[in-house]
Structure formats: structure tokens, C-alpha cells
Design an enzyme around this catalytic site. Structure first.
Site, short mmCIF file in Angstrom:
data_model
loop_
_atom_site.label_atom_id
_atom_site.label_comp_id
_atom_site.label_asym_id
_atom_site.label_seq_id
_atom_site.Cartn_x
_atom_site.Cartn_y
_atom_site.Cartn_z
N HIS A 133 0.85 -1.18 0.10
CA HIS A 133 -0.08 0.02 -0.10
C HIS A 133 0.83 1.38 0.00
O HIS A 133 0.67 2.36 -0.84
CB HIS A 133 -0.92 0.19 1.33
CG HIS A 133 -1.90 -1.05 1.43
ND1 HIS A 133 -2.12 -1.76 2.61
CD2 HIS A 133 -2.84 -1.17 0.64
CE1 HIS A 133 -3.31 -2.63 2.42
NE2 HIS A 133 -3.45 -2.43 1.11
N ARG A 151 -1.88 -5.55 -8.93
CA ARG A 151 -0.83 -6.76 -8.35
C ARG A 151 -0.77 -7.74 -9.75
O ARG A 151 0.23 -8.06 -9.83
CB ARG A 151 -1.31 -7.56 -7.24
CG ARG A 151 -1.10 -6.64 -5.83
CD ARG A 151 -1.64 -7.44 -4.67
NE ARG A 151 -3.12 -7.31 -4.75
CZ ARG A 151 -4.02 -7.63 -3.96
NH1 ARG A 151 -3.43 -7.68 -2.74
NH2 ARG A 151 -5.29 -7.81 -4.20
#
Ligand code: PNS
Length: 167
Positions: A17, A92
Site C-alpha cells: 500500500h 498486483r
């Protein structure tokens, strides 16, 4: 003034993050990290919204143009209320893309907000808060995946939960 939001649950914040927030902070004048405080999911969370926001504030203190807020309800309403033009999401893998595309298209149909995808750095491509919690629950080493102060809080919270379960 360009303003973006990095939304998420952040239960807890991971180094993945922080990587996305750091990169968003170099693209936009201001970035708001917005923690979803959806009450219907509260029981499933390891940390309260306030705890998640505290950890994010500490993790993001080094970025002068980043602030942290909570939101309940629609993300697009939050964007309108805070004059935010872009939603930043980390991608991702291809598996993230289907759902993220659907949300991006729904959000742009609700308002004119744009979604900007940032590819996750390869070293974090497997990283998810849910996996960090699972691995840590069974005693696995998650140092290097979350900041040290998050690791401390995670270890303490899991120990408290285990003690509650045992008693
Ligand atoms: O970390 P997560 O769980 O992937 O975060 C999901 C979040 C909070 C970003 C997403 O669920 C969200 O935007 N919730 C707000 C409610 C909303 O706007 N729903 C419509 C999405 S198209």
C-alpha cells in the site's frame, strides 16, 4: 490543484500500500488515503477504523502531500465532497483487473471521476493484508511486508485474540 484518493480497507496497511501511496503522491498535488469504515464488515476486521487510520498516518507521515481520512458510503460521494478527480488503485496481477475494471466503470458512470491504475512493484505483487494476517496468525514471518510498528501492533492484536479464544 490535482487531488486523488487511494481507497481501501487497510486492515492493516502493508508495504505494498505504502508503495502505491508514495507513487501517487509524486503524480498528484494532494492524495487522500481513505479508509472504508463499512460497519457491516466491522466484525471481520482485525483493527478498528481508528486504529487503521492511526497506522496509516504514521506510515504516510513522510509524504507531506498525503492525508488520511475515513469514509462510509459511496466512494464517488467522498470524491465529490472532497473535490477529488482521480481514484488510484494498485494492480498486483491480472486477477485484480476484472474486479477493479468493473468498479472503475461503475464509479465513472456515477460521476466523472477517473480511475488511475498503478502496477504494483514486483516485490509486492503477492502482498495482501488478508495473507499477512493469515501468515502472522500461524507464526509465519511477515517482517519486511509491513512497517515495523505495524508488525508490533499486529503481533499484539493476534496474541490478544488468541488469549480471548483460549479463555
Ligand atoms: O481494500 P479493499 O477491501 O479492496 O477496499 C475496497 C473499497 C473500500 C475501496 C471498496 O469496497 C469501496 O470503494 N467501497 C465503498 C463503497 C462503494 O463506493 N461501492 C461501489 C464500488 S463500485
Amino acid at each position: 490543484m490535482s487531488r486523488a484518493v487511494c481507497p481501501g480497507s487497510f486492515d492493516p496497511v502493508t508495504n505494498g500500500h505504502i508503495d502505491i501511496v508514495a507513487r501517487a503522491s509524486s503524480l498528484f498535488d494532494e492524495v487522500v488515503v481513505a479508509v472504508g469504515v463499512n460497519k457491516s464488515k466491522a466484525r471481520a476486521r482485525l483493527f478498528t477504523p481508528e486504529e487503521r487510520m492511526d497506522m496509516l498516518r504514521e506510515a504516510c507521515a513522510k509524504f507531506p502531500n498525503v492525508s488520511v481520512a475515513g469514509f462510509d458510503g459511496l466512494l464517488t460521494d467522498f470524491c465529490q465532497e472532497h473535490d477529488i478527480q482521480a481514484i488510484v488503485k494498485g494492480l498486483r496481477a491480472v486477477s485484480d483487473f476484472d474486479y477493479e475494471l468493473q468498479m472503475a466503470q461503475m464509479n465513472s458512470s456515477l460521476t466523472e471521476v477517473e480511475t488511475v491504475f498503478i502496477p504494483t512493484s514486483p516485490e509486492y505483487s503477492f502482498l495482501a493484508s488478508s495473507l499477512v494476517k493469515e501468515v502472522a496468525t500461524f507464526g509465519g514471518d511477515v517482517s519486511g511486508l509491513v512497517p515495523d510498528f505495524v508488525l508490533d501492533r499486529l503481533t499484539r492484536r493476534l496474541r490478544e485474540r488468541a488469549e480471548q479464544t483460549d479463555s
